[in-house]
Structures are given as C-alpha cells and as structure tokens.
Design a protein around this motif. Structure first.
Motif, PDB file in Angstrom:
ATOM      1  N   ILE A 124       1.340   5.427  -5.000  1.00 15.45           N
ATOM      2  CA  ILE A 124       0.493   5.994  -4.029  1.00 15.45           C
ATOM      3  C   ILE A 124       1.192   6.254  -2.431  1.00 15.45           C
ATOM      4  O   ILE A 124       1.757   5.585  -1.964  1.00 15.45           O
ATOM      5  CB  ILE A 124      -0.656   4.749  -3.785  1.00 15.45           C
ATOM      6  N   GLU A 125       0.777   7.363  -2.180  1.00 13.46           N
ATOM      7  CA  GLU A 125       1.387   8.275  -0.961  1.00 13.46           C
ATOM      8  C   GLU A 125       0.404   8.451   0.194  1.00 13.46           C
ATOM      9  O   GLU A 125      -0.410   9.104   0.220  1.00 13.46           O
ATOM     10  CB  GLU A 125       2.037   9.539  -1.362  1.00 13.46           C
ATOM     11  N   ILE A 126       0.609   7.454   1.111  1.00 10.27           N
ATOM     12  CA  ILE A 126      -0.086   7.413   2.207  1.00 10.27           C
ATOM     13  C   ILE A 126       0.720   7.686   3.664  1.00 10.27           C
ATOM     14  O   ILE A 126       1.714   6.914   3.877  1.00 10.27           O
ATOM     15  CB  ILE A 126      -0.964   6.002   2.609  1.00 10.27           C
ATOM     16  N   HIS A 127       0.462   8.711   4.254  1.00  7.88           N
ATOM     17  CA  HIS A 127       1.259   8.969   5.434  1.00  7.88           C
ATOM     18  C   HIS A 127       1.075   7.902   6.467  1.00  7.88           C
ATOM     19  O   HIS A 127       0.040   7.535   6.849  1.00  7.88           O
ATOM     20  CB  HIS A 127       0.907  10.426   5.842  1.00  7.88           C
ATOM     21  N   PRO A 128       2.171   7.552   7.281  1.00 11.01           N
ATOM     22  CA  PRO A 128       1.945   6.676   8.100  1.00 11.01           C
ATOM     23  C   PRO A 128       1.108   7.044   9.344  1.00 11.01           C
ATOM     24  O   PRO A 128       0.791   6.093  10.150  1.00 11.01           O
ATOM     25  CB  PRO A 128       3.318   6.249   8.578  1.00 11.01           C
ATOM     26  N   GLY A 129       0.989   8.032   9.610  1.00  9.94           N
ATOM     27  CA  GLY A 129       0.008   8.763  10.659  1.00  9.94           C
ATOM     28  C   GLY A 129      -1.483   8.474  10.258  1.00  9.94           C
ATOM     29  O   GLY A 129      -2.370   8.676  11.245  1.00  9.94           O
ATOM     30  N   ALA A 130      -1.841   8.424   9.002  1.00 10.27           N
ATOM     31  CA  ALA A 130      -3.150   8.477   8.605  1.00 10.27           C
ATOM     32  C   ALA A 130      -3.839   6.981   9.037  1.00 10.27           C
ATOM     33  O   ALA A 130      -3.228   6.149   9.283  1.00 10.27           O
ATOM     34  CB  ALA A 130      -3.138   8.536   6.947  1.00 10.27           C
ATOM     35  N   THR A 131      -5.018   7.122   9.386  1.00 10.59           N
ATOM     36  CA  THR A 131      -5.877   5.881   9.660  1.00 10.59           C
ATOM     37  C   THR A 131      -6.837   5.536   8.555  1.00 10.59           C
ATOM     38  O   THR A 131      -7.579   6.199   8.076  1.00 10.59           O
ATOM     39  CB  THR A 131      -6.722   6.393  11.008  1.00 10.59           C
ATOM     40  N   ILE A 132      -6.751   4.088   8.364  1.00 18.78           N
ATOM     41  CA  ILE A 132      -7.364   3.675   7.192  1.00 18.78           C
ATOM     42  C   ILE A 132      -8.065   2.301   7.713  1.00 18.78           C
ATOM     43  O   ILE A 132      -7.634   1.595   8.640  1.00 18.78           O
ATOM     44  CB  ILE A 132      -6.246   3.160   6.109  1.00 18.78           C
ATOM     45  N   GLU A 135      -1.326  12.956   6.819  1.00 18.39           N
ATOM     46  CA  GLU A 135      -1.224  12.689   8.301  1.00 18.39           C
ATOM     47  C   GLU A 135      -2.060  12.406   9.038  1.00 18.39           C
ATOM     48  O   GLU A 135      -2.547  11.295   9.864  1.00 18.39           O
ATOM     49  CB  GLU A 135       0.066  13.494   8.845  1.00 18.39           C
ATOM     50  N   THR A 136      -2.956  13.434   9.186  1.00 20.77           N
ATOM     51  CA  THR A 136      -4.366  13.157  10.004  1.00 20.77           C
ATOM     52  C   THR A 136      -5.843  12.929   9.428  1.00 20.77           C
ATOM     53  O   THR A 136      -6.469  12.876   9.984  1.00 20.77           O
ATOM     54  CB  THR A 136      -4.420  14.732  10.686  1.00 20.77           C
ATOM     55  N   ALA A 137      -5.613  12.406   8.284  1.00 21.08           N
ATOM     56  CA  ALA A 137      -6.587  11.925   7.549  1.00 21.08           C
ATOM     57  C   ALA A 137      -6.978  10.679   8.073  1.00 21.08           C
ATOM     58  O   ALA A 137      -6.394   9.711   8.574  1.00 21.08           O
ATOM     59  CB  ALA A 137      -6.231  11.743   6.017  1.00 21.08           C
ATOM     60  N   LYS A 138      -8.557  10.447   8.149  1.00 25.52           N
ATOM     61  CA  LYS A 138      -9.113   9.376   8.466  1.00 25.52           C
ATOM     62  C   LYS A 138     -10.048   8.592   7.261  1.00 25.52           C
ATOM     63  O   LYS A 138     -10.956   9.541   7.024  1.00 25.52           O
ATOM     64  CB  LYS A 138     -10.099   9.347   9.627  1.00 25.52           C
ATOM     65  N   VAL A 139      -9.885   7.426   6.892  1.00 25.54           N
ATOM     66  CA  VAL A 139     -10.593   6.932   5.993  1.00 25.54           C
ATOM     67  C   VAL A 139     -11.479   5.638   6.405  1.00 25.54           C
ATOM     68  O   VAL A 139     -10.773   4.647   7.054  1.00 25.54           O
ATOM     69  CB  VAL A 139      -9.858   6.297   4.744  1.00 25.54           C
ATOM     70  N   GLY A 140     -12.721   5.829   6.482  1.00 29.95           N
ATOM     71  CA  GLY A 140     -13.679   4.740   7.131  1.00 29.95           C
ATOM     72  C   GLY A 140     -13.636   3.507   6.300  1.00 29.95           C
ATOM     73  O   GLY A 140     -13.132   3.507   5.206  1.00 29.95           O
TER      74      GLY A 140
END
Length: 266
Positions: free
Chosen positions: A66-74, A90-95
C-alpha cells in the motif's frame, strides 16, 4: 497514538466479519500496518524531514503493498481492506470512517507543484476495489464508488458513482439545507448519510446504473409503439382497409394510396 490505534482496530472489527480478535487485526491486517507507517511518515513530512518521510513511506509500501504519500492527510477509523495496490497521492485527503478496498488509486491529473492535485474523500466514503478517483475534487460524505469505476468529477454526498467514466446515482435522501424528520436525536443530513448500513465494495441495493435504466426505457417505449401500430392497423382493417403487414416502419406506396382512399371514403 494508542487511542487512534484502538479506534482503528475497533472500526476494522466492526466492518469486517472476518476479524475475530484485536490481536488478529493488529498482526494480520496490512491496511492497519500501512496506516501506522503513514502516521510516522506524515509526522516526518510535517517536521520538514521530507526524505525521511518518503523513505518511511517506501518501507510501508514494501511491507504492505500500500503506497500512501507522507503528505496525504488520513482521518480517524479509516479501513483499508486487503489493500494490495492502493495508491494515495500527496495532496489527497481521506476523511474519518472511510473504507478503501484493494487496487484503489486516489490520483492527480495535474503536474503543478504545490497545487491541490488529488481528491478529497469526506467522512464515511466507501471506494470499491480497483476504482480510480482522479482529480482535485470532493467526494461527498457517505458517498459510494463502485468497483472498477473511474471517477473524474465531484460526487454528491450520499450518491453512488459507477461505470467508466463514472455515472452518478443519487438516492432518495433530503438535500442539504432541507429540514430532516426530527427523530429526537437532532440528526443532520450528514449524520443520516453516515448512519446508512455499511455497503461492502460500495454495493448499493436497488440502485441501477442510469445508462441501463435509459436503455430499458427505450426498449419499453419501442415495444409500446409496436403495440400501438398493431392496434392502428387492426382498426383500419375494421374500417375496410386491407393493408399488407407492416415490415418494420416501411410501407409500400400502393398501401399509402389505398389508406388515403379509405380515409376519404369514410
């Protein structure tokens, strides 16, 4: 950190009937492990240690697939089920309370540095296996994205997106701004969407593809037209016309002339 870990484990046990114990979830669920790696990588990224954040993210990808960019907001209580091949940009946001299945991509379509390039998933979104969500738009709270869908535009709250390119099915729920029925708990539109039964892989009961509905409507209309034509022919024959059987929508000139004479005589 441990509070979030307990929340994540509880959310997995609630959504996955295969999860039998906290120990099983903690040791055997790569989606949980990927979130732990991301938590460390994200802290490094925010602290300005960009290379270290990317390296921790790379380790998480190596061990979990699973690849999640460290800049993503989870958000909290996010469940990545199975998870192999999931990519979150990188700029994804997961609520909070979102569910993501294997093969999902939350990708960007722009090459602009520093801009918002990846989608935002609001609370309670379910993304089915191998779905691709591409672009800097928002998927509303409680929305569902069916397996293999390719979503390139916003999805309203509570709706379901299916197909390639994705088509949006909007359920019969009150629109934002309307006053919901008061059930004594002060529920809002978003609360109602989040309280809907969990739909694994984004499957929505009794929600047909709008393209399929349109095709079936055309078929029904054509059948009705054929029945009406048969009734008209039968009525004309009762009036004395003897027309040859219609072949599709084509009628001979002689039949048309004969039909005109019958109408004039009547």
């Amino acid at each position: 950190m441990f509070d979030r870990l307990r929340e994540d484990i509880a959310a997995i046990r609630q959504k996955d009937p295969a999860a039998r114990s906290m120990w099983e979830v903690l040791t055997c669920y790569p989606g949980l492990h990927a979130l732990l790696f991301h938590s460390v990588a994200h802290r490094c990224w925010q602290a300005g240690w960009r290379w270290l954040g990317r390296f921790v993210s790379h380790l998480g990808r190596f061990f979990t697939g699973i690849e999640i960019h460290p800049g993503a907001t989870i958000g909290r209580r996010v469940f990545i089920d199975h998870g192999m091949g999931v990519v979150i940009g990188e700029t994804a946001k997961v609520g909070d309370d979102c569910t993501i299945y294997q093969g999902v991509t939350l990708g960007g379509t722009s090459s602009s540095r520093g801009a918002k390039r990846h989608p935002t998933l609001q609370a309670g979104v379910i993304v089915g296996a191998n779905a691709q969500v591409l672009g800097s738009f928002t998927v509303g709270a409680g929305a569902k994205i069916g397996s293999n869908a390719v979503v390139v535009k916003p999805v309203p709250a509570g709706a379901t997106a299916v197909g390639n390119p994705a088509r949006v099915i909007v359920p019969n729920v009150p629109s934002p701004g309307t006053t919901p029925v008061n059930n004594g708990a002060g529920s809002t539109h978003e609360d109602m969407l989040l309280k809907q039964p969990f739909a694994a892989y984004g499957m929505t009961p009794n929600a047909d593809d709008p393209m399929s509905l349109a095709i079936h409507g055309l078929i029904d209309h054509a059948a009705q037209q054929s029945d009406r034509i048969d009734e008209l022919v039968a009525a004309l024959e009762r009036l004395g016309a003897r027309l040859e059987q219609f072949d599709g929508c084509q009628t001979s000139i002689a039949d048309l002339r004969k039909l005109g004479e019958v109408i004039q005589n009547k």
